[in-house]
Design an enzyme around this catalytic site. Structure first.
Site, PDB file in Angstrom:
ATOM      1  N   ASP A 144      -6.018  -4.212  -1.800  1.00 32.48           N
ATOM      2  CA  ASP A 144      -4.712  -3.627  -0.831  1.00 32.48           C
ATOM      3  C   ASP A 144      -4.155  -4.990  -0.249  1.00 32.48           C
ATOM      4  O   ASP A 144      -4.711  -5.778   0.502  1.00 32.48           O
ATOM      5  CB  ASP A 144      -5.392  -2.986   0.435  1.00 32.48           C
ATOM      6  CG  ASP A 144      -4.342  -1.897   0.893  1.00 32.48           C
ATOM      7  OD1 ASP A 144      -3.409  -2.709   1.483  1.00 32.48           O
ATOM      8  OD2 ASP A 144      -4.700  -0.868   1.136  1.00 32.48           O
ATOM      9  N   SER A 180       0.833  -1.372   0.061  1.00 30.48           N
ATOM     10  CA  SER A 180       0.047  -0.034  -0.040  1.00 30.48           C
ATOM     11  C   SER A 180       0.998   1.362   0.197  1.00 30.48           C
ATOM     12  O   SER A 180       1.632   1.667  -0.820  1.00 30.48           O
ATOM     13  CB  SER A 180      -0.924  -0.033   1.038  1.00 30.48           C
ATOM     14  OG  SER A 180      -2.155   0.791   0.930  1.00 30.48           O
TER      15      SER A 180
END
Length: 264
Positions: free
Chosen positions: A148, A36
């Site tokens: 993610d 991320s």
């Protein structure tokens, strides 16, 4: 030396303070794994940007690109704005064209598995790693629905160990969050819930690192992109505090005595 850079949205700016200290000390980085926000910083670092340049980018960026691309499907937004922003700096680079080996961590939403991206377009891979489920629609890639990487490996120590490094510095951005005050914003509530879910696998990952850096970010949250100087300062402080342990690690050459796991 390998770096495992964890996720944390705006808190990822603290990575720049850590990198700044390593840069000033002349400590070379042999490989990077990022999740991320850590994937964003890792990609730009691997592409050749210095910490000072990255701080300049953070200050100059209009972070509204994070909210571009409305989705009427499986998320409120599309994460395409992240990819477009990255392309301004990466110029279409592939993983093979980077200066430092990079691995980007994503998650398969349907199978619940970690997916490591190491080939093809870097900007797209990083976008996928930043695609927070529920906020952003999943990205279809190689027949999978990816989101993610924080769901499966928020601090990607195991991933960077696969890149043939001798030792690993892990930077975890959310260690101080649970000790903070009452969440005041929806984003803070979401992050608090994510941290609770991530806690067990993050602790497992950190146990594999040779040196663990946990900046004390206090009340700074996921959307505090304006607080660049404060994030950088706190990242620097954490890395500087850990320098004696890093110097011992470098002197030992990560010998036969096992990892020196430490938190700052």
């Amino acid at each position: 030396m390998g770096l495992a850079l964890g996720g944390g949205a705006a808190r990822g700016i603290a990575h720049l303070g850590v990198l700044q200290v390593l840069w000033e000390r002349g400590i070379s980085v042999g490989a990077i794994a990022g999740t991320s926000a850590g994937a964003v910083v890792g990609a730009l670092t691997a592409a050749g940007f210095s910490p000072a340049e990255l701080i300049g980018i953070a200050k100059a960026s209009n972070w509204w690109f994070l909210a571009r691309g409305v989705s009427l499907g499986t998320g409120l937004l599309q994460s395409s704005g992240i990819e477009q922003w990255l392309r301004r700096y990466l110029n279409g680079k592939s993983f093979a064209e980077l200066n430092i080996p990079l691995a980007v961590v994503a998650s398969d939403l349907l199978r619940g598995e970690k997916v490591v991206l190491r080939h093809g377009d870097v900007a797209r891979a990083v976008r996928i790693s930043c695609t927070v489920p529920g906020i952003y629609a999943p990205v279809e890639c190689q027949g999978r629905y990816l989101v993610d990487g924080g769901l499966t490996e928020n601090v990607p120590v195991a991933t960077v160990l696969e890149l043939d490094v001798d030792a690993v510095i892990a930077v975890s951005l959310n260690g101080s969050f649970l000790a903070g005050g009452k969440p005041e914003r929806p984003a803070d509530v979401i992050q608090q819930a994510i941290n609770i879910l991530q806690r067990a696998h993050v602790e497992k990952q950190l146990s594999k690192a040779d040196l663990v850096i946990v900046p004390k970010l206090g009340g700074l949250g996921l959307t505090d992109f304006h607080a660049v100087d404060e994030f950088v300062r706190l990242g620097r402080e954490a890395m500087e505090e850990a320098l004696p342990r890093l110097e011992l690690l470098l002197e030992k050459g990560n010998g036969d005595d096992g990892p020196e796991n430490s938190e700052s």
